[in-house]
Each structure stands twice: as structure tokens, then as C-alpha cells.
Design a protein around this motif. Structure first.
Motif, short mmCIF file in Angstrom:
data_model
loop_
_atom_site.label_atom_id
_atom_site.label_comp_id
_atom_site.label_asym_id
_atom_site.label_seq_id
_atom_site.Cartn_x
_atom_site.Cartn_y
_atom_site.Cartn_z
N PRO A 99 47.21 21.02 33.04
CA PRO A 99 46.86 21.92 33.98
C PRO A 99 47.83 23.30 33.68
O PRO A 99 47.18 24.21 34.00
N ASN A 100 48.85 23.09 33.10
CA ASN A 100 49.51 24.47 32.54
C ASN A 100 48.67 25.19 31.69
O ASN A 100 48.88 26.50 31.92
N THR A 101 48.10 24.84 30.80
CA THR A 101 47.07 25.47 30.00
C THR A 101 45.98 26.14 30.67
O THR A 101 45.57 27.20 30.39
N LEU A 102 45.38 25.34 31.58
CA LEU A 102 44.54 25.65 32.61
C LEU A 102 44.75 27.00 33.49
O LEU A 102 44.11 27.83 33.48
N TYR A 103 45.94 27.04 34.12
CA TYR A 103 46.42 28.03 34.59
C TYR A 103 46.64 29.15 33.62
O TYR A 103 46.24 30.37 34.15
N LEU A 104 47.13 29.13 32.45
CA LEU A 104 47.30 30.07 31.50
C LEU A 104 46.01 30.84 31.10
O LEU A 104 45.90 31.76 31.25
N MET A 105 45.14 29.86 30.87
CA MET A 105 43.42 30.45 30.48
C MET A 105 43.26 31.09 31.61
O MET A 105 42.38 32.16 31.49
N LEU A 106 43.05 30.73 32.79
CA LEU A 106 42.38 31.25 34.01
C LEU A 106 42.94 32.52 34.32
O LEU A 106 42.29 33.64 34.51
N PHE A 107 44.32 32.89 34.28
CA PHE A 107 45.06 33.98 34.80
C PHE A 107 44.67 35.33 33.66
O PHE A 107 44.33 36.08 34.03
N SER A 108 45.02 34.42 32.32
CA SER A 108 44.70 35.70 31.13
C SER A 108 43.07 35.87 31.31
O SER A 108 42.85 37.04 30.81
N PHE A 109 42.51 35.10 31.43
CA PHE A 109 40.85 35.16 31.32
C PHE A 109 40.37 36.25 32.50
O PHE A 109 39.49 37.15 32.22
N VAL A 110 40.88 36.10 33.77
CA VAL A 110 40.44 36.62 34.71
C VAL A 110 41.15 38.38 34.69
O VAL A 110 40.38 39.45 34.82
N ILE A 111 42.48 38.36 34.07
CA ILE A 111 42.83 39.93 33.55
C ILE A 111 42.12 40.48 32.53
O ILE A 111 41.68 41.42 32.62
N ALA A 112 41.66 39.72 31.52
CA ALA A 112 41.16 40.21 30.41
C ALA A 112 39.67 40.79 30.92
O ALA A 112 39.23 41.96 30.39
N TYR A 113 38.92 40.07 31.43
CA TYR A 113 37.58 40.38 31.65
C TYR A 113 37.32 41.40 33.02
O TYR A 113 36.44 42.28 33.16
N LEU A 114 38.23 41.52 33.82
CA LEU A 114 38.35 42.32 34.86
C LEU A 114 38.64 43.58 34.28
O LEU A 114 37.89 44.79 34.34
N VAL A 115 39.63 43.69 33.42
CA VAL A 115 40.25 45.10 32.67
C VAL A 115 39.03 45.40 31.60
O VAL A 115 38.68 46.45 31.30
N GLY A 116 38.57 44.28 30.89
CA GLY A 116 37.30 44.41 29.96
C GLY A 116 36.08 45.38 30.50
O GLY A 116 35.71 46.32 30.00
N ILE A 117 35.61 44.60 31.54
CA ILE A 117 34.14 45.00 32.22
C ILE A 117 34.62 46.59 32.71
O ILE A 117 33.72 47.30 32.22
N LEU A 118 35.65 46.77 33.22
CA LEU A 118 35.83 48.30 33.95
C LEU A 118 36.08 49.30 32.81
O LEU A 118 35.58 50.15 33.00
N GLY A 119 36.81 48.66 31.97
CA GLY A 119 37.00 49.53 30.70
C GLY A 119 35.77 50.08 29.83
O GLY A 119 35.74 50.99 29.69
N GLY A 120 34.98 48.98 29.71
CA GLY A 120 33.68 49.42 28.98
C GLY A 120 32.97 50.23 29.74
O GLY A 120 32.30 51.11 29.19
N VAL A 121 32.72 49.92 30.94
CA VAL A 121 32.11 51.01 31.91
C VAL A 121 32.66 52.41 31.67
O VAL A 121 31.83 53.51 31.59
N LEU A 122 34.02 52.62 31.80
CA LEU A 122 34.72 53.83 31.76
C LEU A 122 34.64 54.49 30.43
O LEU A 122 34.12 55.66 30.32
N LEU A 123 34.51 53.74 29.09
CA LEU A 123 34.56 54.37 27.97
C LEU A 123 32.94 54.92 27.87
O LEU A 123 32.57 55.85 27.17
N ALA A 124 31.90 54.05 28.18
CA ALA A 124 30.62 54.71 28.28
C ALA A 124 30.50 55.82 29.12
O ALA A 124 29.69 56.78 28.69
N TRP A 125 31.02 55.89 30.24
CA TRP A 125 30.74 56.91 31.21
C TRP A 125 31.36 58.33 30.35
O TRP A 125 30.96 59.35 30.46
N LYS A 126 32.69 58.15 29.57
CA LYS A 126 33.45 59.03 28.90
C LYS A 126 32.98 59.32 27.48
O LYS A 126 33.64 59.50 26.60
N ARG A 127 31.65 58.98 27.12
CA ARG A 127 31.02 59.03 25.97
C ARG A 127 31.22 60.53 25.20
O ARG A 127 31.26 61.54 25.64
N LYS A 128 31.79 60.19 23.82
CA LYS A 128 31.95 61.40 23.08
C LYS A 128 33.20 62.31 23.58
O LYS A 128 33.09 63.66 23.55
#
Length: 329
Positions: A99-128
Motif C-alpha cells: 500500500p505504501n508503494t501504491l500511495y507513492l505511485m498514485l500521488f507522484s503519477f497524478v502530479i506528473a501527468y497533470l503538470v506534464g499535460i498542461l505543460g505540454g499544451v503551454l509549450l506548444a502554445w508558446k511555440r518558438k
């Protein structure tokens, strides 16, 4: 049988073959390691006959090929044997820390993909722009930086300097939780969880961020995006409602692979932060020559990664209408 069914069965066969190869390699690696695996059991006062009886009790007196057959038969039934060190069934020991590993995985995964997806959209928007250049450099840096080094930096800043978060463990000394729900809702547990989850997220967010940016750049050249611009829609609405929604498909399928890695790749982080999870248990089992426990932890981690890769393949084949299942597949 349809082409899609053949594709699924083919991937399933590949998954089973991969798991068998991994299980076989793990069996022989641990059996060929130097040292006595029953050192935690054998007392210096034991006679040679007593030691032989103990070896027979764990089946270590049998020929290697017979141990292998028994090992595979037990594995198919979900039986991983008993831990030499803890003197308890391997599954019970693993379930105690999983359970401790699953909690660590879940929290890190949610943070990573929320920031990652929004960050990817923002970088494409601010192209060049300089913002895009700086964002890519930072992302590549965090993706390539060793997790141990990142973890130490996080500890120095947030624990040793600012004293905002504890430096290790999953709870304060002497704290015992009555249930998993009480643990998850405890402020102390969440404070202990934050730094290891942040360290894992810093590494994991690189994949969704770069993938989302690349997909966004491809989608932004599609005709329906140009039509939306001709209709006078705002750039923000075009990015979020049209481009991002369609660009997110490969990211969704990559999430399955990311879950597998997040579960199996937290060994370093768990050691740095003394997090009582599967990765730390695995390292301790190897150090103690606890064959059964080390094998069980390795197999569980490998199985999750292989299964999640299988799920990713299936998801992509079902979600992307452009994927075909002709004779070439």
C-alpha cells in the motif's frame, strides 16, 4: 477470429512469454548468488544434521532442476514461498508494504501527468519563444538527472533548510494507524509522502510533457484547427477544446506504461527517503540473501510493468481508429 482478436491474443502470448523469461532469470540469479540463504535461520549452535533438516524444509536440498519445476508450479498458483528473514509467507510480507508503494505511485503519477499535460499544451502554445526553449531545457534536465541526486536536493531544501517536511519514513515515531483510510487522511502521513512523491513526479512528468507538446504541434496543423480559427474562436478555446483533446490520445495510452514504471521504478526513491515500500523491501531482501522474498518482489514489479505495457497496446488499438490489423501486424 477477427484481426483485432488475433492482435490481442498475440500480445497476450508475448506477455506470458516475457513473464516466464523474467521468472526463469530471477530463479537462476538468486540460486547462483554466493552465501547461505538460511543464515537468518541457522544458529551457530546447530549441528550439521539440524542444518540439513532446515535446508530440506525449504526444498534447498533438491537438485536445481527440481527446485525450478516446483518454483514454476508454485508461481502459477500464486504461491511465492516463505521469507527466510521474516519467517512468514512472502505474499503477507509484500502486502504489508505494497500500500505504501501504491500511495507513492498514485500521488507522484497524478502530479506528473497533470503538470506534464498542461505543460505540454503551454509549450506548444508558446511555440518558438524563449519560454518554450527554457521549458524544454528544464524538462530534459529533470528527465536525465539521477533520482538519488534530485532526492538529496529536495531533502536539503525542504527538510534540512526550510524544515517544512520530514526527511524520511512514512509516519512519526510511535504512530500506528488503525486502518489505511486513517493513514491516508492523516496530515503526518501526507507530509511524509510529499517529498518522495515530488521527487518521483519531477522525473515522470517529462514523458507526458514532451509527448503532449509533440502531439499538439502535429494536431495544430490539422484542417479542423484552421477551420476553428476561421470561425473566430479564441486561441485558448482552440487549444483546449480542439487541439488538446485530440492530442491527448497517445498520452492516455502512455499512462499505462507510466503506471508500470512508477510502481517498479521507485527503489532509489524509497531508499533515499527510507520509505517503507516494495522497493526498499526488495533491496533489503537481496542484501539478506532472502531468495523467496527478493524473487517475489522482483516478479511483482516486473509483472506490473509487463501487464501495463500489454494494456497500453490494447488501449491504443481500441482508442485510435487509425490503427489497423492487417496481415502486416
Amino acid at each position: 477470429m477477427g484481426n483485432r482478436s488475433k492482435f490481442v491474443l498475440s500480445r497476450l502470448a508475448q506477455m506470458i512469454l516475457t513473464l516466464w523469461i523474467i521468472a526463469t532469470i530471477l530463479f537462476f540469479i538468486f540460486r547462483l548468488m554466493p552465501g547461505n540463504p538460511l543464515v537468518a535461520y541457522i544458529d551457530p549452535t546447530f549441528t550439521k544434521e539440524q542444518q540439513d533438516i532446515l535446508m530440506a524444509q525449504f526444498g534447498l536440498d533438491k537438485p536445481l532442476w527440481m527446485q525450478y519445476v516446483i518454483y514454476l508450479a508454485n508461481l502459477v498458483q500464486g504461491e511465492l514461498g516463505d521469507s527466510f528473514k521474516f519467517r512468514a509467507p512472502v505474499m503477507d510480507v509484500i502486502w504489508g508494504v505494497l500500500p505504501n508503494t501504491l500511495y507513492l505511485m498514485l500521488f507522484s503519477f497524478v502530479i506528473a501527468y497533470l503538470v506534464g499535460i498542461l505543460g505540454g499544451v503551454l509549450l506548444a502554445w508558446k511555440r518558438k519563444t524563449k519560454f518554450e526553449t527554457f521549458g524544454i531545457i528544464i524538462t530534459l534536465f529533470t528527465r536525465s538527472a539521477p533520482q538519488m541526486w534530485v532526492g538529496m536536493i529536495v531533502l536539503v531544501i525542504f527538510s534540512f533548510q526550510l524544515h517544512w517536511f520530514p526527511s524520511g519514513g512514512a509516519s512519526a515515531t510511535g504512530v500506528v494507524y488503525a486502518s489505511e483510510w486513517e493513514k491516508l487522511t492523516s496530515l503526518s502521513f501526507l507530509k511524509h509522502l510529499f517529498l518522495p512523491a515530488l521527487t518521483a513526479a519531477i522525473y515522470l512528468m517529462g514523458l507526458p510533457l514532451l509527448l503532449m507538446r509533440s502531439n499538439m504541434l502535429d494536431v495544430m496543423g490539422e484542417s479542423y484547427v484552421e477551420v476553428a480559427r476561421m470561425r473566430g474562436l479564441s486561441e485558448r478555446r482552440i487549444m483546449l477544446k480542439y487541439a488538446a483533446r485530440n492530442a491527448a490520445l497517445p498520452v492516455v495510452t502512455a499512462m499505462a506504461v507510466g503506471i508500470g514504471y512508477a510502481l517498479g521504478g521507485n527503489v532509489v526513491i524509497e531508499m533515499v527517503f527510507s520509505w517503507p515500500g516494495l522497493g526498499r523491501l526488495l533491496v533489503n531482501a537481496v542484501s539478506a540473501s532472502d531468495y523467496a522474498l527478493a524473487q517475489g518482489a522482483f516478479i511483482l514489479s516486473a509483472a506490473v510493468m509487463v501487464i501495463m505495457n500489454f494494456i497500453a497496446d490494447i488501449l491504443y488499438s481500441f482508442l485510435d481508429p487509425r490503427v489497423t490489423f492487417g496481415k502486416g501486424r
